[in-house]
Structure formats: structure tokens, C-alpha cells
Design a protein around this motif. Structure first.
Motif, PDB file in Angstrom:
ATOM      1  N   TRP A  46       0.860  -1.251  -0.117  1.00  0.00           N
ATOM      2  CA  TRP A  46      -0.126   0.029  -0.190  1.00  0.00           C
ATOM      3  C   TRP A  46       0.893   1.179   0.043  1.00  0.00           C
ATOM      4  CZ3 TRP A  46      -5.393  -0.546   0.715  1.00  0.00           C
ATOM      5  CH2 TRP A  46      -5.736  -1.976   0.941  1.00  0.00           C
ATOM      6  N   GLU A  47       0.702   2.263  -0.576  1.00  0.00           N
ATOM      7  CA  GLU A  47       0.966   3.563  -0.596  1.00  0.00           C
ATOM      8  C   GLU A  47       0.553   4.301   0.480  1.00  0.00           C
ATOM      9  OE1 GLU A  47       3.954   4.177  -2.307  1.00  0.00           O
ATOM     10  OE2 GLU A  47       3.583   2.054  -3.287  1.00  0.00           O
TER      11      GLU A  47
ATOM     12  N   SER B 278       5.610   3.531   1.935  1.00  0.00           N
ATOM     13  CA  SER B 278       4.604   2.431   1.657  1.00  0.00           C
ATOM     14  C   SER B 278       4.842   1.428   2.603  1.00  0.00           C
ATOM     15  CB  SER B 278       4.983   1.723   0.353  1.00  0.00           C
ATOM     16  OG  SER B 278       6.278   1.580   0.153  1.00  0.00           O
TER      17      SER B 278
ATOM     18  N   SER C 290      -7.470  -2.953   4.231  1.00  0.00           N
ATOM     19  CA  SER C 290      -7.167  -1.308   4.154  1.00  0.00           C
ATOM     20  C   SER C 290      -7.338  -1.133   5.694  1.00  0.00           C
ATOM     21  CB  SER C 290      -8.549  -0.748   3.536  1.00  0.00           C
ATOM     22  OG  SER C 290      -9.701  -1.435   3.936  1.00  0.00           O
TER      23      SER C 290
ATOM     24  N   ALA D 264      -3.973  -1.621   6.980  1.00  0.00           N
ATOM     25  CA  ALA D 264      -2.964  -0.566   6.304  1.00  0.00           C
ATOM     26  C   ALA D 264      -3.093   0.808   7.118  1.00  0.00           C
ATOM     27  CB  ALA D 264      -3.619  -0.463   4.755  1.00  0.00           C
TER      28      ALA D 264
ATOM     29  N   VAL E 294      -4.407   5.640   2.322  1.00  0.00           N
ATOM     30  CA  VAL E 294      -3.672   4.191   1.736  1.00  0.00           C
ATOM     31  C   VAL E 294      -4.377   3.744   0.473  1.00  0.00           C
ATOM     32  CG1 VAL E 294      -2.823   3.835   4.143  1.00  0.00           C
ATOM     33  CG2 VAL E 294      -5.034   2.735   3.148  1.00  0.00           C
ATOM     34  N   VAL E 295      -3.486   3.464  -0.280  1.00  0.00           N
ATOM     35  CA  VAL E 295      -4.275   3.110  -1.436  1.00  0.00           C
ATOM     36  C   VAL E 295      -3.033   1.809  -2.139  1.00  0.00           C
ATOM     37  CG1 VAL E 295      -2.618   4.611  -2.893  1.00  0.00           C
ATOM     38  CG2 VAL E 295      -4.640   3.602  -4.181  1.00  0.00           C
ATOM     39  N   ARG E 296      -3.777   0.961  -2.724  1.00  0.00           N
ATOM     40  CA  ARG E 296      -3.118  -0.220  -2.913  1.00  0.00           C
ATOM     41  C   ARG E 296      -2.106   0.094  -3.997  1.00  0.00           C
ATOM     42  NH1 ARG E 296      -5.244  -5.893  -2.329  1.00  0.00           N
ATOM     43  NH2 ARG E 296      -3.757  -6.482  -4.453  1.00  0.00           N
ATOM     44  N   SER E 297      -1.011  -0.053  -3.946  1.00  0.00           N
ATOM     45  CA  SER E 297       0.100   0.060  -4.899  1.00  0.00           C
ATOM     46  C   SER E 297      -0.277  -0.246  -6.418  1.00  0.00           C
ATOM     47  CB  SER E 297       1.570  -0.420  -4.710  1.00  0.00           C
ATOM     48  OG  SER E 297       1.705  -0.084  -3.227  1.00  0.00           O
TER      49      SER E 297
END
Lengths: 96, 316
Positions: free
Chosen positions: A10-11, A27, A33, A36, A55-58
Motif C-alpha cells: 500500500w502507498e 509504503s 485497508s 493498512a 492508503v491506496v493499493r500500490s
């Protein structure tokens, strides 16, 4: 070495205080989520660095290609008239 | 083909020479990538193995205040490991691969963590000398040519300075308010950690295998010997304030060099510890492997839970 059992990457983006942008700060791996977000808080805001976290999935990020960087950004290069400094004004109104 | 590769390498070196940062998706020579993976992952391993000698004292810290400080420091080290692993992963290696290299003994970590923490003063000395030496090493890395590594180091350095201060503070309390026995404890810890701390800067420049290329690539900015000298010069005055002696009879001010001369470093001890024969090498690695193996069910359960949630969401 297989990586299929690794938690996804995750970023993390942190807004340091209201009024400012969220800024990418690193990251981490987390299984979902909620985890994360919690880990982002623990890792990136231990000293009150954050007022909000994204947070967002890379693998969901779409990025431009550095190999075509010149071509991709070239169209802006010759449009100097988009900058105020392009225009020479009479000295009297030069603060416009 | 070789002409193209040549020019890519020239463009790359020109960027480095112009102080332009290299980012993950930019072209880079394989050897540059390999060097960075080795260095960043070793650095990450050092952060998390470095938690082990300190965690030994979390339950034994002499007051609630010292316990809270030590916990915060140990938590920071875990965070630093994470920043660095994440930086290494941008080079195309997986976290599991990196950890496997550590756990199987193929990857190295800083030798300093293969020494034992025998008494409470050791925790203070680790903060003052070991973290002090680490900061000296790490500050120039904030200007490293590889963007993700440099950014991770900025974050690490910001957090690390409290580590050194809390160590000095803990020792200073023992020296100014402690009993003679406590003051002896501090001196004993300094005697044991001084030379290993100097070894943290790596072998002398003449024998450092990776240095020349790393300098050319902008990964390394200051030589091992120069950093070591800077550390010694800064530390002598701090030792005087603290009231401890540094265990080197040859340590004296050199007016001509405007620096301290020091006695010879026993590099055979350094190589002995690097090659696995330090006092705690086996214990440290065994603790790491045990922590990883004991945590396996948690990692698997978290993934299974997420998969179940996804299935349920699909079915609904």
C-alpha cells in the motif's frame, strides 16, 4: 522464493495539517485497508505528523513512463507565453 | 546493442554527476541496482536486529520514564527497518526475499548488534555511541543518488537524534546522581562499546572494497576514515562532559591536523564478528528466525480473513 503469501503493498499519503495537501510518504504491507490505515498511523505519524491519512493499493496506481518522459511532457516546453515573465510590461505597471 | 547500453550508462552517470536523483523506474546499471539492494537491505536488517539487544532491557528499565523512552526508541527502530525495506522493494526485490536472505544467514547486518547488553548503562551507551555513529553514517545518505533511499534516510535521521540524546541523558544521570558502582557501570560499558563503535564506519579506506564505485555512483559521499574521524572528534568532548575516559591511551589532540589521533583498531576482531563469530551472532539470528516463524500463523490468518471478506462481499 514465492511472494504469493506476502501481504499486498500500500502507498501512504499523509496530510500534515488542515489546509495542506496529502503528500506521499512511503509504503507498507498490510492484509486489508483497515490494517493498512492503522499501520500507516503507527509507522508514519508517531510524532503528530498527520491530521489525515490515505492508503491506496500500490497495484492500483497508474504511473507515467519515465522512458517516454521527454515526449510526454514536451508539449508544454515551447509555450513560454503561459508564464507571466513572458510579458514585458512598461515599468510603471510592472507589479501587475 | 552495446552502443545503446553504453549511452544509457553515460546518461545515467551524467545525471548522477549533475546531482539529479535516480527514481525507481529510471534506467540504471544492474550493478548499481545490486549494490543498492545489498546496502539498503543490510541497513534494514541492522535496524530490526538492533531492536533485539535493546528489547532485553524494556522490562528491566529502572523507571517508568526510562521504559517508555526505550519502548519508543525500539518502536522507531522497527519503523526505520520498514522505511528501508520499502526503499529496497522499489528496486524489484520482494520483502520475503530480503527476509529470507537475512534468516538464512546470506545477508549481513551491522556487526555492532552481535555484542551483548550486559547492564543498564549499555542501553545508554548504545544510544550515545552506537546511535551517534549511526547518525554520522546516515546523514550523508540523505543526499544519496537513489531517491527512495535518500527520502527514507531523511525520515530516519529526523527520528534518530532523540535516540542519541536519550542515551547521553541516561548516562549523565548515572554519572551526576548515581553511586560509585553506577559510575563504574557507565565506564565499563564505555570500555566495551568504544572500539566496536569505531568499527561501525567500516574497514579503513585503503581496504574498503565497495567504496570507490559507491562514491562514483553518489551512494557514498564521505569515506569511512573521514566519518570515523568526525565521530571521534565530536565524541571526545562529550566524554569529557560526561566524566568518562575513552579506552584509548593513544587518543590525543593533533594541533597540525586539528583532529584527534587515535590508536590502532583491531580489525581482526571486526572480521571475526562479521564472519559470524561474535559473542551474540547465533543468538540474534535465532531470535529473528523464531519471531518470523512464530508470526507465520498471524500473517496467514490475516490473509485468510481478507479473502473471506472478499468472498462474502462478492456473494452479497
Amino acid at each position: 522464493m514465492s511472494t504469493k503469501n506476502e501481504w499486498p503493498l500500500w502507498e501512504v499519503f499523509v496530510r500534515s495539517k488542515s489546509g495542506l495537501d496529502h503528500k506521499h510518504c512511503g509504503s507498507l504491507h498490510a492484509s486489508d485497508s483497515a490494517m493498512a490505515l492503522q499501520m500507516a498511523r503507527d509507522v508514519y505519524t508517531r510524532r503528530q505528523e498527520g491530521a489525515s491519512v490515505w492508503v491506496v493499493r500500490s497495484d492500483q496506481i497508474v504511473a507515467s513512463d519515465p522512458d517516454t518522459k521527454d515526449m510526454f511532457f514536451e508539449p508544454a516546453e515551447d509555450k513560454v507565453y503561459r508564464h507571466p515573465t513572458f510579458y514585458k510590461l512598461p515599468a510603471d505597471v510592472d507589479h501587475m | 546493442m552495446s552502443a545503446t547500453t553504453h549511452s544509457l550508462e553515460e546518461i545515467f552517470q551524467a545525471k548522477i554527476d549533475a546531482d539529479v536523483r535516480i527514481e525507481p523506474k529510471d534506467w540504471m546499471p544492474d550493478a548499481y541496482r545490486k549494490t543498492l539492494v545489498r546496502q539498503i537491505s543490510q541497513h534494514a536488517h541492522s535496524e530490526i536486529v538492533g531492536m533485539l539487544p535493546e528489547s532485553n532491557w524494556v522490562t528491566r528499565a529502572p523507571s517508568l520514564k526510562r521504559k517508555a523512552i526505550l519502548l519508543a526508541k525500539v518502536q522507531d527502530e522497527g519503523g526505520h527497518g520498514l522505511y528501508l525495506y520499502a526503499a529496497a522493494e522499489t528496486l524489484g526485490v520482494s520483502r520475503d526475499e530480503l527476509l529470507d536472505a537475512l534468516h538464512s544467514g546470506r545477508a549481513k547486518y551491522s556487526s555492532i548488534f552481535n555484542y551483548p547488553t550486559l547492564n543498564w548503562a549499555d542501553v545508554g551507551v548504545i544510544g550515545w555511541l552506537v546511535d551517534g555513529a549511526a547518525i554520522m553514517n546516515q546523514v550523508p545518505l540523505c543526499r544519496c543518488s537513489y531517491g527512495p533511499y535518500a527520502r527514507a534516510m531523511v525520515r530516519v535521521c529526523k527520528e534518530e537524534s532523540f535516540h542519541q540524546r536519550q542515551g547521553f541523558d541516561a548516562l549523565n544521570v548515572m554519572m551526576t546522581q548515581g553511586t560509585p558502582e553506577q559510575r563504574d557501570m557507565v565506564q565499563d560499558a564505555v570500555n566495551r562499546w568504544w572500539w566496536p563503535s569505531l568499527m561501525m564506519f567500516g574497514p579503513p579506506d585503503a581496504e574498503s572494497t565497495h567504496s570507490t564505485q559507491s562514491m562514483r555512483w553518489g551512494i557514498k559521499r564521505i569515506s569511512n576514515d573521514d566519518l570515523r574521524q568526525k565521530f571521534i572528534d565530536a565524541t571526545v568532548e562529550q566524554a569529557r562532559v560526561l566524566g568518562v575516559a575513552l579506552p584509548d591511551p593513544d587518543l590525543k589532540w593533533n594541533e597540525a591536523r586539528q583532529s584527534y589521533d587515535h590508536g590502532p583498531i583491531d580489525w581482526s576482531e571486526f572480521w571475526n564478528v562479521v564472519n559470524g563469530h561474535g559473542p551474540c551472532n547465533r543468538e540474534r539470528l535465532a531470535d529473528r528466525v523464531k519471531a518470523w516463524d512464530d508470526g507465520a500463523w498471524v500473517r496467514e490468518a490475516a490473509l485468510a480473513h481478507e479473502r473471506k471478506k472478499q468472498l462474502r462481499a462478492k456473494a452479497a
